[in-house]
Design an enzyme around this catalytic site. Structure first.
Site, mmCIF file in Angstrom:
data_model
loop_
_atom_site.group_PDB
_atom_site.id
_atom_site.type_symbol
_atom_site.label_atom_id
_atom_site.label_comp_id
_atom_site.label_asym_id
_atom_site.label_seq_id
_atom_site.Cartn_x
_atom_site.Cartn_y
_atom_site.Cartn_z
ATOM 1 N N CYS A 173 55.475 29.989 50.399
ATOM 2 C CA CYS A 173 56.107 31.403 49.003
ATOM 3 C C CYS A 173 57.248 31.591 48.962
ATOM 4 C CB CYS A 173 54.649 31.581 48.769
ATOM 5 S SG CYS A 173 53.316 31.488 48.530
ATOM 6 N N HIS A 323 56.940 36.966 43.589
ATOM 7 C CA HIS A 323 56.183 35.932 44.306
ATOM 8 C C HIS A 323 54.732 36.195 43.008
ATOM 9 C CE1 HIS A 323 53.883 32.114 45.608
ATOM 10 N NE2 HIS A 323 53.208 33.315 46.888
ATOM 11 N N ASN A 353 48.580 31.523 42.458
ATOM 12 C CA ASN A 353 49.190 30.945 43.373
ATOM 13 C C ASN A 353 49.840 29.776 43.385
ATOM 14 O OD1 ASN A 353 51.490 31.367 45.202
ATOM 15 N ND2 ASN A 353 49.681 32.346 46.669
HETATM 16 N N1 ACO Z 1 34.378 35.887 45.144
HETATM 17 C C1 ACO Z 1 33.200 36.206 45.883
HETATM 18 N N2 ACO Z 1 33.077 37.367 46.687
HETATM 19 C C2 ACO Z 1 34.261 37.158 47.214
HETATM 20 C C3 ACO Z 1 35.154 35.947 47.327
HETATM 21 C C4 ACO Z 1 35.783 35.606 46.438
HETATM 22 N N3 ACO Z 1 35.959 34.420 45.758
HETATM 23 N N4 ACO Z 1 36.131 35.838 48.334
HETATM 24 C C5 ACO Z 1 35.923 37.333 49.225
HETATM 25 N N5 ACO Z 1 34.527 38.139 48.558
HETATM 26 C C6 ACO Z 1 34.042 38.765 49.694
HETATM 27 C C7 ACO Z 1 33.744 39.038 50.685
HETATM 28 O O1 ACO Z 1 33.741 38.215 51.704
HETATM 29 C C8 ACO Z 1 34.065 40.697 51.357
HETATM 30 O O2 ACO Z 1 32.575 40.672 51.079
HETATM 31 P P1 ACO Z 1 32.145 41.900 51.688
HETATM 32 O O3 ACO Z 1 32.379 42.426 52.304
HETATM 33 O O4 ACO Z 1 30.337 41.377 51.620
HETATM 34 O O5 ACO Z 1 32.119 40.834 53.729
HETATM 35 C C9 ACO Z 1 34.695 40.687 50.012
HETATM 36 O O6 ACO Z 1 34.700 40.171 49.286
HETATM 37 C C10 ACO Z 1 35.705 41.631 50.193
HETATM 38 O O7 ACO Z 1 36.746 40.581 50.978
HETATM 39 P P2 ACO Z 1 38.671 40.855 51.042
HETATM 40 O O8 ACO Z 1 39.117 39.922 51.660
HETATM 41 O O9 ACO Z 1 38.222 41.690 51.682
HETATM 42 O O10 ACO Z 1 39.068 40.888 49.459
HETATM 43 P P3 ACO Z 1 40.183 41.772 48.772
HETATM 44 O O11 ACO Z 1 40.207 42.955 47.848
HETATM 45 O O12 ACO Z 1 41.375 41.590 50.800
HETATM 46 O O13 ACO Z 1 40.679 39.626 48.540
HETATM 47 C C11 ACO Z 1 42.694 38.080 48.831
HETATM 48 C C12 ACO Z 1 41.314 38.655 49.125
HETATM 49 C C13 ACO Z 1 42.235 38.062 47.312
HETATM 50 C C14 ACO Z 1 42.574 37.125 48.881
HETATM 51 C C15 ACO Z 1 43.657 39.710 49.207
HETATM 52 O O14 ACO Z 1 43.446 39.485 50.735
HETATM 53 C C16 ACO Z 1 44.610 38.881 48.904
HETATM 54 O O15 ACO Z 1 45.300 38.482 47.502
HETATM 55 N N6 ACO Z 1 45.505 38.850 50.100
HETATM 56 C C17 ACO Z 1 47.467 37.831 50.092
HETATM 57 C C18 ACO Z 1 46.612 36.409 49.492
HETATM 58 C C19 ACO Z 1 48.675 36.299 49.447
HETATM 59 O O16 ACO Z 1 49.114 36.836 48.859
HETATM 60 N N7 ACO Z 1 48.471 34.848 49.534
HETATM 61 C C20 ACO Z 1 50.260 34.839 49.815
HETATM 62 C C21 ACO Z 1 50.686 33.980 50.566
HETATM 63 S S1 ACO Z 1 49.674 32.502 50.471
HETATM 64 C C22 ACO Z 1 50.973 31.393 51.069
HETATM 65 O O17 ACO Z 1 52.148 31.398 51.535
HETATM 66 C C23 ACO Z 1 50.820 29.615 50.903
#
Ligand code: ACO
Length: 397
Positions: A173, A323, A353
């Site tokens: 990214c 990004h 993304n």
């Molecule tokens: N739908 C419903 N529930 C979900 C989902 C989903 N799609 N995904 C995770 N959950 C659940 C989890 O299981 C967890 O449940 P639990 O509390 O019972 O264990 C809860 O939701 C919270 O999960 P988190 O992973 O803590 O959720 P978070 O708020 O952190 O969001 C996310 C996850 C969206 C992936 C976030 O962490 C994020 O955007 N991270 C950054 C990703 C990024 O920017 N990547 C960029 C680089 S990509 C590249 O370079 C190729």
């Protein structure tokens, strides 16, 4: 580039808020003096017009500016509701946690090469530059359609005569920002004149569509800009700041792995482990929380660093273009940098993304809709797998 002495972005300089001259300009001026002491030829960059008399390349000071952009996306749109039919998720959860509503996914005869070519063609049209006048194509991608790189296929599809150099840059990214900075170095230090920088990715091919933690995030697209050599006074890339941290790879990767099935050749008594099994890449594995933390920590820092190198402050930013990974990351960075919401570019609700494509795709939409205007200053930053991150302060047009 530091290593060849043409360009010294990390040089320590005192930055005056009133100065509009960036570190590249300052580093450039120092280089001009150095050249004057050691050579008969003046100024910083290398003009590739050869000096037949001395057989020494003529050095001419160059700036670079962005003069065209374009983008392309697959036709198939996948909504959050569509995803809720294949994994345990909901539109409410995805929209609230990421800001994403839809994404595009390659299908049928569509290809990343096709999208990249379409985006590049549009950028050339806007720049009023013929394919024959392109002298370098940088394809920023982590998902080329050939292990050896996809850029030459774009050169072929565009019909650029004269076999201009075309190669890939792999930095997930952050790829587009690194491509942009690379283009500026080729112009300043290499005498190149018209460089296509294309960000294009199809991470849908590397997503585990049963993993709700990652499959909701990604989409496919391509975006391109035409970076053109200009007089140093018109220079439109004020500064940059780039980093990587291989230790963070454990939080986000799609590593190579050998297939487990032995093939027949392995049983003929030859050395153990030879010949190797076939290998392929795993699907994307990500610790979302760690990557989120990394992004909101490093992105404001890198933009601050670029602003300082350019002698600019937050209030000089017309547009913040990050990004497009997560709206919460974009909002968090904008708050830290005190950039008001109406000066933040965001289109990830529609595309998710799109990795290396996200910045040029969002830029293209903002330019074509009239949001970003000629002469405006953009602070842009990429971050992602590697881990890699970086920023640049630039002027549009
Ligand atoms: N739908 C419903 N529930 C979900 C989902 C989903 N799609 N995904 C995770 N959950 C659940 C989890 O299981 C967890 O449940 P639990 O509390 O019972 O264990 C809860 O939701 C919270 O999960 P988190 O992973 O803590 O959720 P978070 O708020 O952190 O969001 C996310 C996850 C969206 C992936 C976030 O962490 C994020 O955007 N991270 C950054 C990703 C990024 O920017 N990547 C960029 C680089 S990509 C590249 O370079 C190729």
């Amino acid at each position: 580039m530091n290593s060849c002495g043409f360009y010294a972005p990390s040089m320590k300089i005192s930055s005056s808020p009133s100065s509009s001259i960036g570190v590249n300009r300052i580093g450039f001026d120092l280089f001009v003096k150095k050249i004057r002491c050691s050579s008969e030829v003046v100024h910083g960059g290398v003009d590739r017009v050869s000096n037949t008399k001395s057989h020494v390349q003529r050095l001419v000071g160059k700036g670079c500016k962005l003069v065209g952009c374009g983008s392309a996306a697959p036709s198939l749109q996948i909504s959050n509701d569509d995803l809720a039919k294949i994994v345990d998720t909901s539109d409410e959860w995805i929209a609230a946690r990421t800001g994403i509503r839809n994404r595009r996914v390659l299908t049928g005869n569509e290809s990343i090469t096709g999208l990249a070519t379409e985006a590049a063609r549009k950028a050339l049209e806007m720049a009023e530059v013929e394919p024959d006048d392109v002298d370098l194509i940088l394809l920023c991608t982590s998902t080329p359609e050939d292990l050896f790189g996809g850029a030459p296929q774009i050169q072929k599809a565009l019909g650029c005569k004269g076999n201009p150099l075309a190669f890939d840059i792999t930095a997930a990214c952050s790829g587009f920002i690194i491509g942009l900075v690379s283009a500026s170095c080729y112009i300043r230090g290499g005498g190149f004149k018209n460089i296509l920088v294309i960000g294009a990715d199809a991470l849908s091919r590397n997503v585990d569509w049963t993993d709700r933690g990652t499959c909701i995030l990604f989409g496919d697209a391509a975006g391109a800009v035409l970076v053109q050599a200009c007089d140093i006074e018109e220079d439109g890339l004020f500064s940059f700041d780039l980093h990587s941290d291989g230790d963070g790879n454990r939080h986000l990767n799609a590593a190579v792995q050998e297939k487990e099935t032995d093939h027949e050749l392995g049983t003929n008594g030859s050395a153990r482990g030879f010949p190797p099994n076939e290998s392929s890449y795993t699907c994307i594995k990500m610790n979302g929380t760690e990557v989120f933390r990394f992004a909101v920590g490093t992105v404001p820092q890198t933009i601050e660093a670029s602003l300082a190198k350019a002698g600019l402050t937050h209030s000089d930013i017309d547009w913040l273009l990050l990004h497009q990974a997560n709206q919460r990351i974009i909002d968090g960075v904008a708050t830290r940098l005190e950039v008001p919401k109406d000066r933040v570019i965001s289109n990830l609700a529609n595309y998710g993304n799109t990795s290396a494509a996200s910045i040029p795709l969002a830029l293209d939409e903002a330019v074509r809709s009239g949001k970003v205007k000629q002469g405006q200053t953009i602070a842009t930053a990429g971050f992602g797998a590697g881990l890699t991150w970086g920023s640049a302060i630039l002027r549009w047009g």
